[in-house]
Every structure is written in structure tokens, then in C-alpha cells.
Design an enzyme around this catalytic site. Structure first.
Site, mmCIF file in Angstrom:
data_model
loop_
_atom_site.group_PDB
_atom_site.id
_atom_site.type_symbol
_atom_site.label_atom_id
_atom_site.label_comp_id
_atom_site.label_asym_id
_atom_site.label_seq_id
_atom_site.Cartn_x
_atom_site.Cartn_y
_atom_site.Cartn_z
ATOM 1 N N HIS A 1 -0.699 11.129 -1.943
ATOM 2 C CA HIS A 1 -2.013 10.732 -1.429
ATOM 3 C C HIS A 1 -2.923 11.914 -1.119
ATOM 4 O O HIS A 1 -4.056 11.991 -1.565
ATOM 5 C CB HIS A 1 -1.836 9.880 -0.163
ATOM 6 C CG HIS A 1 -3.119 9.443 0.447
ATOM 7 N ND1 HIS A 1 -3.847 10.243 1.329
ATOM 8 C CD2 HIS A 1 -3.843 8.318 0.304
ATOM 9 C CE1 HIS A 1 -4.932 9.610 1.695
ATOM 10 N NE2 HIS A 1 -4.965 8.437 1.088
ATOM 11 N N HIS B 1 0.845 -1.204 0.000
ATOM 12 C CA HIS B 1 0.000 0.000 0.000
ATOM 13 C C HIS B 1 0.878 1.252 0.000
ATOM 14 O O HIS B 1 1.782 1.380 0.824
ATOM 15 C CB HIS B 1 -0.889 -0.041 1.236
ATOM 16 C CG HIS B 1 -1.880 1.057 1.329
ATOM 17 N ND1 HIS B 1 -2.022 1.827 2.453
ATOM 18 C CD2 HIS B 1 -2.792 1.521 0.445
ATOM 19 C CE1 HIS B 1 -2.993 2.705 2.270
ATOM 20 N NE2 HIS B 1 -3.476 2.547 1.056
ATOM 21 N N ARG B 2 0.603 2.169 -0.911
ATOM 22 C CA ARG B 2 1.373 3.423 -1.064
ATOM 23 C C ARG B 2 2.852 3.141 -1.275
ATOM 24 O O ARG B 2 3.713 3.927 -0.886
ATOM 25 C CB ARG B 2 1.145 4.366 0.113
ATOM 26 C CG ARG B 2 -0.330 4.670 0.355
ATOM 27 C CD ARG B 2 -0.556 5.706 1.440
ATOM 28 N NE ARG B 2 -1.955 5.721 1.856
ATOM 29 C CZ ARG B 2 -2.448 6.470 2.828
ATOM 30 N NH1 ARG B 2 -1.658 7.304 3.489
ATOM 31 N NH2 ARG B 2 -3.737 6.428 3.139
ATOM 32 N N GLU C 1 0.301 -0.485 -4.659
ATOM 33 C CA GLU C 1 -0.811 0.451 -4.827
ATOM 34 C C GLU C 1 -0.234 1.837 -4.626
ATOM 35 O O GLU C 1 0.548 2.052 -3.681
ATOM 36 C CB GLU C 1 -1.897 0.165 -3.788
ATOM 37 C CG GLU C 1 -3.170 0.973 -3.948
ATOM 38 C CD GLU C 1 -3.203 2.290 -3.185
ATOM 39 O OE1 GLU C 1 -4.198 3.012 -3.317
ATOM 40 O OE2 GLU C 1 -2.220 2.613 -2.448
HETATM 41 O O1 G3P Z 1 -6.700 1.753 -2.965
HETATM 42 C C1 G3P Z 1 -7.047 1.412 -1.690
HETATM 43 C C2 G3P Z 1 -6.669 2.443 -0.644
HETATM 44 O O2 G3P Z 1 -5.442 3.028 -0.960
HETATM 45 C C3 G3P Z 1 -7.710 3.508 -0.492
HETATM 46 O O3 G3P Z 1 -7.487 4.395 0.548
HETATM 47 O O4 G3P Z 1 -6.824 6.572 1.456
HETATM 48 O O5 G3P Z 1 -5.193 4.715 1.466
HETATM 49 O O6 G3P Z 1 -5.779 5.831 -0.670
HETATM 50 P P1 G3P Z 1 -6.268 5.416 0.700
HETATM 51 MG MG MG Z 2 -4.802 4.661 -2.186
#
Ligand code: G3P
Ligand code: MG
Length: 261
Positions: A57, A15-16, A42
Site C-alpha cells: 500500500h 480490503h487489502r 481489493e
Molecule cells: O480501493 C479503495 C481503497 O483501497 C482506497 O484507499 O488507501 O486503502 O488504498 P486505500
Molecule cells: Mg487500496
């Protein structure tokens, strides 16, 4: 848009870029997840004032850079001069906010697959979807196939676009019809099937905390991919995969590894 094809990409995504182990949405983060063997990430994309897709973000610069104000009010040149690493740790000082082009160049060179989240900008949701999708299609032009937004024609190299913004997804579809799309939701709405169909989405991306086993089974039985964010507990990840969830992203890339599924 249902298709019944098995999820063709990595099933655990950082994530990120690297979860919470490096400054989010930077090349340093991506390198960190690569070091742990991750082959999928992601990331989040927005537009600068001059409409260059950049990977960040928040709507504003303060939390993750030394800049101020809205991303959408800063030029790409101004954003490129910011420090997006020091907030996380001194060893990351000078790490830039990367452009989408820079991230894609790095990822394509290293075989890293991308779930590209298109962030919503107030008053500009469709335009961000359009420009980010068109840019992504250009960066992956050699990997795209006609009808590649679903089923057998989906390219394993091309990114999966996702967004909470229906307008962004509609604009992305018009600008880059051969890129697959996923609809992000905080919970599965009653009319999820109609909405996915109307948006031409191949995948539903849901906050795992709001997902039930019955919903997971229904989405899979209808032939859609099912993705969960952001799962940090290995036991929960195991449970979600047992429910039929295709893939997830995690901040705990140290606990939920690339081959966890
Ligand atoms: O793509 C899933 C997730 O990243 C969504 O929430 O706020 O972390 O971008 P956020
Ligand atoms: Mg996201």
C-alpha cells in the site's frame, strides 16, 4: 462508458486482502479472507525500482515491512527478501511482500476476484499505470475479451483496475484496453460524468463518507457501477446497498461477510 450491466463480481471485498485481520496485501491475508468465504479482494500495486509490480500500500517500506525507503527505490529482489508479516504479529514472521504475479496465481487458482488499485508514485504515475495494467493483462490473457473494459464484454474473471490517478488510468487504458477501469475519488466531483467518460471508466469508486443518496442515484441512473470504500459498519453497508451501491470493500471482514449484500 456507461453500460447498465449489473455488477458482475463479488459485492463485498476484503480490503487489502483481509482488512485488519492479517498483514495487509499479503498471501496470508488473502488466505484469511478465503477462510471466511470471501471470493473477492481489493489490493494495492506499485512498481519496484526494476519495474516489477509488487503488492503493497504505502509509498515507503517502513510501516508494513522491515525495510527502509521508497518501494520505487528498492529492487524486486530486495523487496522479496523483506518481512511483511512481523509488524502485524509474530505468527506472520517472514511473510513476504508478494509480487502481483504471485497474488494473481494464487487468486486464479482459488477463484478469488481482484479489484486492483494502482497506487500513484510521485513523478511516475503514468508509468506505474502502464506497467501494472500490462502485467495484469498478461496474467489474465486467456480471460480477456475485446471491448472487455465495459458492459456485456467484461469478463467475470478479469480484474477491475482502479486508481486515484487519472494519468495512471489513461496509461492503463492504452496498455490494456480490454481490462475494465474504475476511477477512485474521495468525493464525487461535479463533473464526474464527463471525467468517467473521458477516462473510459466503467465504475466510480468513492469514499462512502462523502457519498449522498442523490449522487448514488445519479451515478446508477447514468449506467455506471458504483463502489464504496472502506465500509466497516454493517448498518452503513446495508444503507449503501439500499442506495444502489453495487459493491464495497471492508476492513471488518468478520462483521460484513462475503454474502452480506
Ligand atoms: O480501493 C479503495 C481503497 O483501497 C482506497 O484507499 O488507501 O486503502 O488504498 P486505500
Ligand atoms: Mg487500496
Amino acid at each position: 462508458m456507461s453500460h447498465f450491466r449489473p455488477w458482475p463480481w463479488p459485492r463485498v471485498l476484503a480490503h487489502r486482502g483481509a482488512g485488519k485481520l492479517a498483514p495487509e496485501n499479503t498471501l496470508a491475508a488473502i488466505r484469511r479472507s478465503q477462510a471466511l468465504g470471501f471470493r473477492g479482494i481489493e489490493i494495492d500495486a506499485r512498481l519496484s525500482r526494476d519495474e516489477v509490480p509488487v503488492v503493497i500500500h504505502d509509498r515507503t517500506l517502513e510501516r508494513t515491512t522491515d525495510g527502509h525507503g521508497a518501494v520505487a527505490d528498492a529492487s524486486a529482489e530486495e523487496i522479496a527478501s523483506l518481512d511483511a508479516g512481523s509488524w502485524f504479529g509474530p505468527e506472520y514472521r517472514g511473510e513476504p511482500v508478494p509480487t502481483l504475479a504471485a497474488v494473481v496465481a494464487h487468486c486464479r487458482a482459488h477463484g478469488i476476484w481482484i479489484n486492483l488499485e494502482i497506487k500513484r508514485a510521485p513523478g511516475n504515475v503514468a508509468r506505474v499505470g502502464e506497467v501494472v495494467a500490462r502485467t495484469a493483462a498478461q496474467l489474465y490473457a486467456d480471460a480477456l475479451r475485446p471491448g472487455g473494459d465495459r458492459g456485456e464484454c467484461v469478463s467475470t474473471a478479469a480484474p477491475l483496475l482502479s486508481s486515484f490517478g487519472a494519468e495512471a488510468l489513461q496509461a492503463a487504458r492504452a496498455a490494456a484496453p480490454d481490462l475494465p477501469r474504475g476511477w477512485l475519488v474521495t468525493e464525487v466531483p461535479g463533473d464526474w460524468r464527463e471525467r468517467l467518460e473521458r477516462l473510459g471508466c466503467a465504475s466510480l469508486h468513492v469514499d462512502h463518507e462523502a457519498l449522498t443518496p442523490a449522487q448514488a442515484a445519479a451515478v446508477k441512473a447514468a449506467g455506471y457501477w458504483l463502489f464504496c470504500y472502506t465500509v466497516d459498519d454493517p448498518g452503513r453497508a446495508r444503507e449503501l446497498f439500499a442506495w444502489g451501491v453495487d459493491a464495497l470493500c471492508t476492513d471488518r471482514i468478520d462483521l460484513i461477510g462475503p454474502d452480506f449484500a
